[in-house]
Motif scaffolding. Structure first.
Motif, PDB file in Angstrom:
ATOM      1  N   GLU A 101       0.845  -1.235   0.035  1.00  0.00           N
ATOM      2  CA  GLU A 101       0.014  -0.012  -0.030  1.00  0.00           C
ATOM      3  C   GLU A 101       0.958   1.227   0.093  1.00  0.00           C
ATOM      4  O   GLU A 101       1.865   1.384   0.873  1.00  0.00           O
ATOM      5  CB  GLU A 101      -0.690   0.018   1.104  1.00  0.00           C
ATOM      6  N   ASP A 116      -2.285  -4.747  -4.154  1.00  0.00           N
ATOM      7  CA  ASP A 116      -1.695  -3.801  -3.932  1.00  0.00           C
ATOM      8  C   ASP A 116      -2.416  -2.442  -4.556  1.00  0.00           C
ATOM      9  O   ASP A 116      -3.394  -2.614  -5.041  1.00  0.00           O
ATOM     10  CB  ASP A 116      -0.127  -3.684  -4.760  1.00  0.00           C
ATOM     11  N   ASP A 117      -1.821  -1.492  -4.792  1.00  0.00           N
ATOM     12  CA  ASP A 117      -2.506  -0.135  -4.948  1.00  0.00           C
ATOM     13  C   ASP A 117      -1.709   0.310  -6.300  1.00  0.00           C
ATOM     14  O   ASP A 117      -1.527   1.416  -6.453  1.00  0.00           O
ATOM     15  CB  ASP A 117      -2.864   0.942  -4.210  1.00  0.00           C
ATOM     16  N   SER A 164      -8.223   5.898  -2.370  1.00  0.00           N
ATOM     17  CA  SER A 164      -6.823   6.356  -2.443  1.00  0.00           C
ATOM     18  C   SER A 164      -6.875   7.536  -1.607  1.00  0.00           C
ATOM     19  O   SER A 164      -7.940   8.209  -1.031  1.00  0.00           O
ATOM     20  CB  SER A 164      -6.358   6.762  -3.969  1.00  0.00           C
ATOM     21  N   LYS A 182     -10.227   5.233   4.495  1.00  0.00           N
ATOM     22  CA  LYS A 182      -9.050   4.325   3.701  1.00  0.00           C
ATOM     23  C   LYS A 182      -8.469   3.421   4.523  1.00  0.00           C
ATOM     24  O   LYS A 182      -7.822   2.255   4.311  1.00  0.00           O
ATOM     25  CB  LYS A 182      -7.959   5.354   3.567  1.00  0.00           C
ATOM     26  N   LEU A 234      -7.889  -0.628   3.713  1.00  0.00           N
ATOM     27  CA  LEU A 234      -6.745  -1.127   3.457  1.00  0.00           C
ATOM     28  C   LEU A 234      -7.186  -2.538   4.455  1.00  0.00           C
ATOM     29  O   LEU A 234      -6.950  -3.614   3.686  1.00  0.00           O
ATOM     30  CB  LEU A 234      -5.625  -0.455   4.162  1.00  0.00           C
ATOM     31  N   ARG A 294      -8.857  -5.087   2.147  1.00  0.00           N
ATOM     32  CA  ARG A 294      -8.183  -5.437   1.054  1.00  0.00           C
ATOM     33  C   ARG A 294      -7.217  -6.736   1.611  1.00  0.00           C
ATOM     34  O   ARG A 294      -6.939  -7.559   1.026  1.00  0.00           O
ATOM     35  CB  ARG A 294      -7.141  -4.173   0.639  1.00  0.00           C
ATOM     36  N   ALA A 343       1.330  -6.424   5.876  1.00  0.00           N
ATOM     37  CA  ALA A 343       1.218  -5.279   4.944  1.00  0.00           C
ATOM     38  C   ALA A 343       2.549  -4.702   4.769  1.00  0.00           C
ATOM     39  O   ALA A 343       3.184  -4.482   5.820  1.00  0.00           O
ATOM     40  CB  ALA A 343      -0.030  -4.380   5.475  1.00  0.00           C
ATOM     41  N   VAL A 375       3.348  -1.258   4.190  1.00  0.00           N
ATOM     42  CA  VAL A 375       3.076   0.130   4.193  1.00  0.00           C
ATOM     43  C   VAL A 375       3.905   1.491   3.737  1.00  0.00           C
ATOM     44  O   VAL A 375       4.775   1.398   4.454  1.00  0.00           O
ATOM     45  CB  VAL A 375       2.089   0.812   5.358  1.00  0.00           C
ATOM     46  N   TYR A 421      -3.130   4.420   8.842  1.00  0.00           N
ATOM     47  CA  TYR A 421      -2.718   2.877   8.459  1.00  0.00           C
ATOM     48  C   TYR A 421      -2.199   2.195   9.556  1.00  0.00           C
ATOM     49  O   TYR A 421      -2.622   1.080  10.065  1.00  0.00           O
ATOM     50  CB  TYR A 421      -2.072   2.705   7.103  1.00  0.00           C
TER      51      TYR A 421
END
Length: 346
Positions: A204, A228-229, A262, A272, A276, A279, A288, A290, A306
């Motif tokens: 992310e 992922d983004d 986003s 967000k 996350l 996701r 994750a 980050v 996050y």
């Protein structure tokens, strides 16, 4: 060509005019020509994107940016001082929860459409837009299929190869891209590669500036990157856009109602940190990564949010930052391997 900066842009409108949309998302160039046009404390992607144009690596007929941050908002004015073609800002809704957001965005798309018609020298008919929307629906379906492979059988494709397959869509005619994906996806599924004992992770922090391929290779050595983004703007619309009725309205509604998340879209329905977590759970990830681009205000701010959410959920995470021109990853690789070993052998 119509160049457009990160994150999301309705490429269908440009395609319907018979013009190639080009995703301007920086590059691994030195940025010497662009350096004098900006202050020091800015993210790399702003400088390298302008560098591509100043050094004639890309030649555009129009450039569009978005007010995702102060630097991106000012990019249109700086770009416009150096080139004779039109440079503008597309104002996506700051408040997507307003009941007027779809109609507002439809009007923004109409304004954009008029500028594209001018450089194309032709009117964009609804029939052209419907065909383009259908073509892009097909593209997004292929992208979803690729990410399904990443989640279900991540050993069949590396993170860098998956990234490249998505990124290609921003640089070549979409018809060619769809033909390629139609051929390559069955080949990926048929690969005879054995599964390894690797941890499943979500990446992310790449909503705008993209990490170097070497960084993705470093992650691949220790982990399976299952979601992922990366290049999220190209796959921001999560469902098919309707191909009947008002095409501009349909595109606007899809951005508001059928889109991902986003740090630069502030939608109270999609916090967000919760997105996350969703996701991570949907991908069956163990942890994750980050990260954020250096000097990226929106990205670095979200790291705090996050981190708190991941702590509360009890999900392990690895904090880092990157720059598109970064070349050394040995130290990062060691840190990541240590992070993975601590989780696997805890």
């Amino acid at each position: 060509m119509v160049g457009h900066f990160q994150v999301y842009f309705p490429e269908e409108i440009v395609h319907a005019a018979g013009v190639l949309p080009l995703k301007v998302c920086g590059a691994q160039v030195d940025g010497m020509e662009a350096e004098s046009h900006f202050g020091s404390y800015l993210c790399s992607i702003i400088k390298t994107s302008l560098e591509l144009a100043l050094t004639q690596k890309i030649e555009l007929e129009m450039f569009v940016t978005h007010p995702i941050c102060d630097a991106a908002r000012n990019l249109a004015a700086i770009w416009g001082r150096n080139f004779p073609y039109k440079c503008q800002i597309l104002y996506l809704p700051q408040n997507p929860n307003s009941k007027h957001s779809v109609s507002y965005l439809r009007n923004e798309y109409e304004r954009l459409k008029a500028d594209i018609e001018f450089i194309a020298g032709r009117k964009i008919q609804d029939e052209n837009l419907w065909r383009s929307v259908a073509l892009y629906n097909e593209s997004r379906a292929y992208m979803r299929e690729l990410y399904s492979i990443k989640k279900e059988t991540p050993w069949l494709i590396t993170a860098e190869n998956a990234f490249c397959l998505i990124a290609m869509a921003g640089f070549i005619p979409r018809e060619e891209y769809n033909d390629f994906m139609r051929s390559i996806l069955p080949m990926i599924k048929q690969r005879a590669i054995k599964r390894q004992d690797k941890m499943r992770v979500v990446f992310e922090g790449a909503f705008c500036e993209q990490p170097p391929l070497d960084l993705l290779q470093t992650i691949d050595r220790s982990c399976y990157l299952v979601d992922d983004d990366l290049m999220i703007g190209l796959r921001y619309i999560l469902e098919d856009v309707a191909v009947e009725g008002d095409p501009l309205y349909n595109l606007a509604e899809a951005y508001i109602e059928k889109s991902s998340y986003s740090p630069v879209q502030h939608d109270s329905r999609k916090p967000k940190e919760k997105m996350l977590l969703e996701r991570i759970r949907n991908a069956g990830a163990d942890a994750a990564i980050v990260t954020a681009a250096k000097m990226c205000e929106p990205g670095l701010e979200e790291q705090v949010t996050y981190s708190k959410a991941l702590d509360q959920a009890g999900i392990p995470y690895f904090i880092s930052e990157f720059e598109e021109n970064q070349t050394t990853f040995d130290h990062l690789g060691i840190q990541l391997e240590t992070f993975v070993e601590n989780i696997l052998f805890d």
